[in-house]
Design an enzyme around this catalytic site. Structure first.
Site, PDB file in Angstrom:
ATOM      1  N   ARG A 211       0.813  -1.193   0.000  1.00 32.46           N
ATOM      2  CA  ARG A 211       0.000   0.000   0.000  1.00 32.46           C
ATOM      3  C   ARG A 211       0.852   1.251   0.000  1.00 32.46           C
ATOM      4  O   ARG A 211       1.770   1.406   0.780  1.00 32.46           O
ATOM      5  CB  ARG A 211      -0.880   0.031   1.246  1.00 32.46           C
ATOM      6  CG  ARG A 211      -1.571   1.367   1.374  1.00 32.46           C
ATOM      7  CD  ARG A 211      -2.583   1.347   2.458  1.00 32.46           C
ATOM      8  NE  ARG A 211      -3.187   2.647   2.563  1.00 32.46           N
ATOM      9  CZ  ARG A 211      -4.425   2.820   2.999  1.00 32.46           C
ATOM     10  NH1 ARG A 211      -5.152   1.783   3.340  1.00 32.46           N
ATOM     11  NH2 ARG A 211      -4.920   4.016   3.090  1.00 32.46           N
TER      12      ARG A 211
ATOM     13  N   ARG B 142      -5.133   4.730  -4.023  1.00 38.74           N
ATOM     14  CA  ARG B 142      -4.497   3.755  -3.153  1.00 38.74           C
ATOM     15  C   ARG B 142      -4.513   2.349  -3.767  1.00 38.74           C
ATOM     16  O   ARG B 142      -5.415   1.991  -4.509  1.00 38.74           O
ATOM     17  CB  ARG B 142      -5.105   3.745  -1.758  1.00 38.74           C
ATOM     18  CG  ARG B 142      -6.562   3.377  -1.627  1.00 38.74           C
ATOM     19  CD  ARG B 142      -7.548   4.514  -1.788  1.00 38.74           C
ATOM     20  NE  ARG B 142      -7.275   5.762  -1.132  1.00 38.74           N
ATOM     21  CZ  ARG B 142      -7.490   5.993   0.158  1.00 38.74           C
ATOM     22  NH1 ARG B 142      -7.934   5.051   0.935  1.00 38.74           N
ATOM     23  NH2 ARG B 142      -7.256   7.166   0.663  1.00 38.74           N
TER      24      ARG B 142
ATOM     25  N   ASP C 172      -7.226  -0.601   0.191  1.00 43.26           N
ATOM     26  CA  ASP C 172      -7.827  -0.040   1.387  1.00 43.26           C
ATOM     27  C   ASP C 172      -8.725  -1.122   1.973  1.00 43.26           C
ATOM     28  O   ASP C 172      -9.580  -1.666   1.262  1.00 43.26           O
ATOM     29  CB  ASP C 172      -8.719   1.128   0.940  1.00 43.26           C
ATOM     30  CG  ASP C 172      -8.820   2.216   1.965  1.00 43.26           C
ATOM     31  OD1 ASP C 172      -8.139   2.145   2.998  1.00 43.26           O
ATOM     32  OD2 ASP C 172      -9.591   3.161   1.719  1.00 43.26           O
TER      33      ASP C 172
ATOM     34  N   ASP D 110     -11.280  -1.435   5.071  1.00 47.44           N
ATOM     35  CA  ASP D 110     -11.945  -0.706   6.150  1.00 47.44           C
ATOM     36  C   ASP D 110     -12.809  -1.651   6.959  1.00 47.44           C
ATOM     37  O   ASP D 110     -13.633  -2.384   6.392  1.00 47.44           O
ATOM     38  CB  ASP D 110     -12.863   0.387   5.571  1.00 47.44           C
ATOM     39  CG  ASP D 110     -12.084   1.537   4.966  1.00 47.44           C
ATOM     40  OD1 ASP D 110     -10.949   1.793   5.416  1.00 47.44           O
ATOM     41  OD2 ASP D 110     -12.604   2.188   4.042  1.00 47.44           O
TER      42      ASP D 110
HETATM   43  N1  ROI Z   1     -13.905   6.472  -3.908  1.00 51.43           N
HETATM   44  C1  ROI Z   1     -14.406   5.307  -4.333  1.00 51.43           C
HETATM   45  N2  ROI Z   1     -15.239   5.305  -5.380  1.00 51.43           N
HETATM   46  N3  ROI Z   1     -14.103   4.122  -3.732  1.00 51.43           N
HETATM   47  C2  ROI Z   1     -13.268   4.073  -2.658  1.00 51.43           C
HETATM   48  O1  ROI Z   1     -13.004   2.980  -2.117  1.00 51.43           O
HETATM   49  C3  ROI Z   1     -12.731   5.277  -2.163  1.00 51.43           C
HETATM   50  N4  ROI Z   1     -11.907   5.309  -1.089  1.00 51.43           N
HETATM   51  C4  ROI Z   1     -11.439   6.440  -0.601  1.00 51.43           C
HETATM   52  C5  ROI Z   1     -11.760   7.776  -1.197  1.00 51.43           C
HETATM   53  C6  ROI Z   1     -10.462   8.475  -1.571  1.00 51.43           C
HETATM   54  C7  ROI Z   1     -12.509   8.602  -0.164  1.00 51.43           C
HETATM   55  N5  ROI Z   1     -12.561   7.673  -2.394  1.00 51.43           N
HETATM   56  C8  ROI Z   1     -13.076   6.486  -2.829  1.00 51.43           C
HETATM   57  O2  ROI Z   1     -10.678   6.391   0.485  1.00 51.43           O
END
Ligand code: ROI
Length: 159
Positions: free
Chosen positions: A83, A92, A95, A97
């Site tokens: 990452r 990124r 991610d 979460d």
């Molecule tokens: N936008 C989308 N479409 N999908 C994401 O997973 C995502 N993740 C983020 C930010 C940059 C807010 N925008 C995103 O962290």
């Protein structure tokens, strides 16, 4: 055993491969079992528009790991997959979460549950609803009703 919902996102370095590899890593986590995974969804970036579209998905784990121990594991997977993130809300590689952990509501410096912002993000709610149509987000109501209220709707299923 607890149930943990994980949101996956990537928009760098072959996002589809990043998500497939992340699902494999989640399936291999200690003291945990991968119960379900959604399809992959493509979505326009939320935040700065000068970055590639994202691929997003959601996984459901059954786990004996406590929330912060699980968070450590998720961050280890992100780091394993190289990452990098240069700027806030920038692109990124991966991610992961922690969205929900049972019905837990918590506000810890490292972890807020439910994940702040998830209720306004179609790219989280749509895959979540695919594998849990009836899901209720603690304090915020049914995921289906929250999706209907989303301002921006760009996520679409690709596989
Ligand atoms: N936008 C989308 N479409 N999908 C994401 O997973 C995502 N993740 C983020 C930010 C940059 C807010 N925008 C995103 O962290």
């Amino acid at each position: 055993m607890s149930r943990a919902w994980i949101g996956l996102g990537s928009n760098l370095e072959q996002p589809r491969r990043q998500l497939e590899q992340a699902f494999e890593a989640l399936a291999g986590l200690a003291e945990s079992e991968l119960l379900a995974r959604s399809s992959l969804y493509r979505s326009a970036p939320m935040g700065p528009a000068d970055q590639p579209d994202y691929l997003n998905a959601v996984a459901l784990l059954q786990t004996r790991l406590e929330p912060l121990a699980l968070l450590d594991q998720l961050q280890a997977i992100e780091n394993d997959q190289g990452r990098r993130r240069e700027r806030r809300w920038g692109p990124r590689t991966l991610d992961l979460d922690l969205l929900l952990y049972d019905d837990l509501v918590m506000d810890h410096p490292r972890l807020r549950l439910p994940h702040p912002g998830m209720a306004e993000r179609d790219f989280v709610l749509l895959p979540l609803l695919e594998i849990a149509g009836d899901l209720e987000i603690p304090g915020q109501g049914k995921a289906s009703r929250l999706l209907a209220k989303c301002q921006s709707r760009t996520a679409e299923k690709i596989a």
